[in-house]
Design a protein around this motif. Sequence first.
Motif, short mmCIF file in Angstrom:
data_model
loop_
_atom_site.label_atom_id
_atom_site.label_comp_id
_atom_site.label_asym_id
_atom_site.label_seq_id
_atom_site.Cartn_x
_atom_site.Cartn_y
_atom_site.Cartn_z
N ALA A 27 -4.05 5.26 6.29
CA ALA A 27 -3.09 5.66 7.35
C ALA A 27 -1.68 6.55 6.64
O ALA A 27 -0.96 7.20 6.19
N VAL A 28 -2.15 5.88 5.08
CA VAL A 28 -0.99 6.90 4.14
C VAL A 28 -1.80 7.49 2.79
O VAL A 28 -1.36 8.41 2.35
N GLY A 29 -2.38 8.35 3.87
CA GLY A 29 -3.53 9.47 3.17
C GLY A 29 -4.72 9.22 2.38
O GLY A 29 -4.83 10.16 1.34
N VAL A 30 -5.04 8.51 1.97
CA VAL A 30 -6.17 7.53 1.00
C VAL A 30 -7.83 7.89 1.39
O VAL A 30 -7.71 7.70 2.56
N THR A 31 -7.97 8.97 0.91
CA THR A 31 -9.68 9.65 0.82
C THR A 31 -10.45 9.11 0.25
O THR A 31 -12.22 9.71 0.26
N ALA A 32 -10.36 8.83 -1.04
CA ALA A 32 -11.24 8.66 -2.53
C ALA A 32 -10.88 6.87 -2.44
O ALA A 32 -9.75 6.72 -2.67
N ILE A 33 -11.85 6.21 -3.11
CA ILE A 33 -11.57 4.92 -2.65
C ILE A 33 -12.43 4.40 -4.98
O ILE A 33 -13.33 5.30 -4.48
N THR A 34 -12.40 2.29 -4.96
CA THR A 34 -13.41 2.67 -5.85
C THR A 34 -14.51 1.48 -5.50
O THR A 34 -13.04 0.64 -4.17
N VAL A 35 -15.03 0.75 -5.77
CA VAL A 35 -15.53 -0.45 -5.19
C VAL A 35 -16.86 -0.87 -6.52
O VAL A 35 -15.89 -0.62 -8.25
N ASP A 71 6.66 3.55 -13.90
CA ASP A 71 7.24 5.20 -13.64
C ASP A 71 7.06 5.95 -13.44
O ASP A 71 6.63 7.20 -13.29
N ASP A 72 6.42 6.45 -14.98
CA ASP A 72 5.31 6.63 -16.00
C ASP A 72 4.05 7.10 -16.59
O ASP A 72 3.53 5.52 -17.24
N PHE A 73 3.16 8.07 -16.04
CA PHE A 73 1.83 7.26 -16.65
C PHE A 73 1.07 8.39 -17.39
O PHE A 73 0.05 8.39 -18.12
N GLY A 74 2.15 8.79 -17.77
CA GLY A 74 1.61 9.69 -18.95
C GLY A 74 0.57 11.12 -18.49
O GLY A 74 0.68 11.58 -17.14
N SER A 75 -0.88 10.94 -19.27
CA SER A 75 -1.35 12.73 -18.82
C SER A 75 -2.40 11.77 -18.27
O SER A 75 -3.50 12.74 -18.40
N VAL A 76 -2.57 10.68 -17.90
CA VAL A 76 -3.62 10.40 -17.04
C VAL A 76 -4.52 10.97 -15.52
O VAL A 76 -3.15 12.08 -15.08
N ASP A 77 -4.78 11.35 -14.96
CA ASP A 77 -5.62 11.62 -13.87
C ASP A 77 -5.82 10.80 -12.46
O ASP A 77 -5.50 11.73 -11.16
N ILE A 86 0.69 -0.96 0.02
CA ILE A 86 0.03 -0.24 -0.36
C ILE A 86 0.83 1.55 0.08
O ILE A 86 0.78 1.88 -0.92
N ALA A 87 1.94 0.97 0.81
CA ALA A 87 2.71 2.28 0.82
C ALA A 87 3.91 2.76 -0.31
O ALA A 87 3.14 4.20 -0.24
N ARG A 88 3.86 1.85 -1.03
CA ARG A 88 4.74 2.25 -2.75
C ARG A 88 3.88 2.38 -3.59
O ARG A 88 4.48 3.34 -3.84
N MET A 89 2.86 1.81 -3.86
CA MET A 89 2.00 2.29 -4.16
C MET A 89 1.04 4.01 -3.86
O MET A 89 1.19 4.42 -5.20
N ALA A 90 0.95 4.51 -3.03
CA ALA A 90 0.78 5.15 -2.66
C ALA A 90 1.53 6.39 -3.11
O ALA A 90 0.98 7.53 -3.24
N LEU A 91 2.85 5.71 -2.82
CA LEU A 91 4.07 6.94 -2.29
C LEU A 91 4.17 6.86 -4.40
O LEU A 91 4.74 8.04 -4.96
N LYS A 92 4.07 5.90 -5.28
CA LYS A 92 4.31 6.00 -6.56
C LYS A 92 2.84 6.83 -7.18
O LYS A 92 3.20 8.13 -7.43
N ALA A 93 1.92 6.88 -6.78
CA ALA A 93 0.78 7.95 -7.10
C ALA A 93 1.21 9.32 -6.30
O ALA A 93 0.81 10.21 -7.62
N GLN A 94 1.41 9.36 -5.87
CA GLN A 94 1.71 10.75 -5.14
C GLN A 94 3.16 11.09 -5.99
O GLN A 94 2.98 12.81 -6.30
N ARG A 95 4.08 11.03 -6.89
CA ARG A 95 5.78 11.11 -7.52
C ARG A 95 4.74 11.71 -8.80
O ARG A 95 5.48 12.14 -8.86
#
Length: 387
Positions: free
Chosen positions: A57-65, A223-229, A25-34
């Motif tokens: 705990a790593v700052g996620v506030t929005a989720i998908t189900v 490591d590079d996701f281009g123009s997505v949001d 979780i922490a690794r993916m959250a950091l990647k999104a932040q970067r």
Amino acid sequence: MMTNIYATIERPTLLLDAVRAQRNIARMALKAQRNRLRFRPHFKTHQSAEVGEWFRAVGVTAITVSSMTMANYFAAHGWDDITVAFPVNLREIAAINALAARVRLHLLVENMAAVDFLATRLTAPVAIWIEVDAGYRRSGVAWDDGAALTAVADRVAACDRMQFQGLLTHDGGTYAARTHAAIADAYATTVQRLNQARRVLAVHGFQGVELSIGDTPACSVLDDFGSVDEMRPGNFVFYDWMQVEIGSCTWEDVAVTVACPVVAIHPERNDVILYGGAVHLSKESLRRADDSPSFGAVVYLEEDGWSAPLPGAWVRSVSQEHGIVHADDATFAALSSRIQVGGLLGVMPVHSCLTADLLKRYLTLDGATLTMAPFPNSMSSQLVASG
């Protein structure tokens, strides 16, 4: 491990390595932040309010189900920005209106029938994503059908209870990849197609259209996701044997394994019979080099978790309760010296989302039981219905 959890196991049990899961979780959250991406992880894999707190705990506030039922479960546990990443089910309009009055609810549409229905039946505001089929051929408006995309967007924009958010897709093509380069190529094609769809909408006056992607292989490897949001991976929280085979992770990243009682050993055919079948593991399989199916990787259960998968052993078949492990001669000799009838053997699942949905609770390596959403699982219903 604080206690001998294995002594308490009587039936197929989903073991959870909380340290690995929280690390994932922490690794993916950091990647999104970067990458300055909105991180909206998919909770369909774990389906647990307790695991959900690890994301907070790593700052996620929005989720998908994946369903309205799941959306209500997590809303009851304090999540208030929720995307239901499945084409809107019009028969749940009462539940949609009730939840939309409480949280910021995001819905997926892919046809005019759904949009027209929502336009006349919504009583609370919702965010709308147009689901795009970027080549997976599951659901969504075809990425190159500009007329259909524009028609749906126009109708959404005409309704004051629908806020057009953007274009969303699931890139299933990355699951067929077996190298990082192939994953990158599949992802690049998907994003190129999403951008083409966005340009079509821009020509018709739609500005600020967001792009949302959500597959674990690409989100793990790139490591590079281009123009997505926005990124919405889900399986990464646990990973599984499929993701190891794809190259999304290593076996040391896999955070779940099923502990299965050994009920018989057949040395005459190099087979071990487990209490752990289709209603526990699912019937999802991977093809081996000889094109035979594997329903899971075989591991030893150890004091601090589980071993690396045994290269010469695999779950060769499953029926409702039975799992049949087969091994080559050398692996079977080693295996039969370490296990006995009445003991336990581990199976690293092919698809952890399905296995978790079937087993419905976790036993952590320190002996804690974590619960999952209490609603009936869909997989077991399908298995019962099919006999």
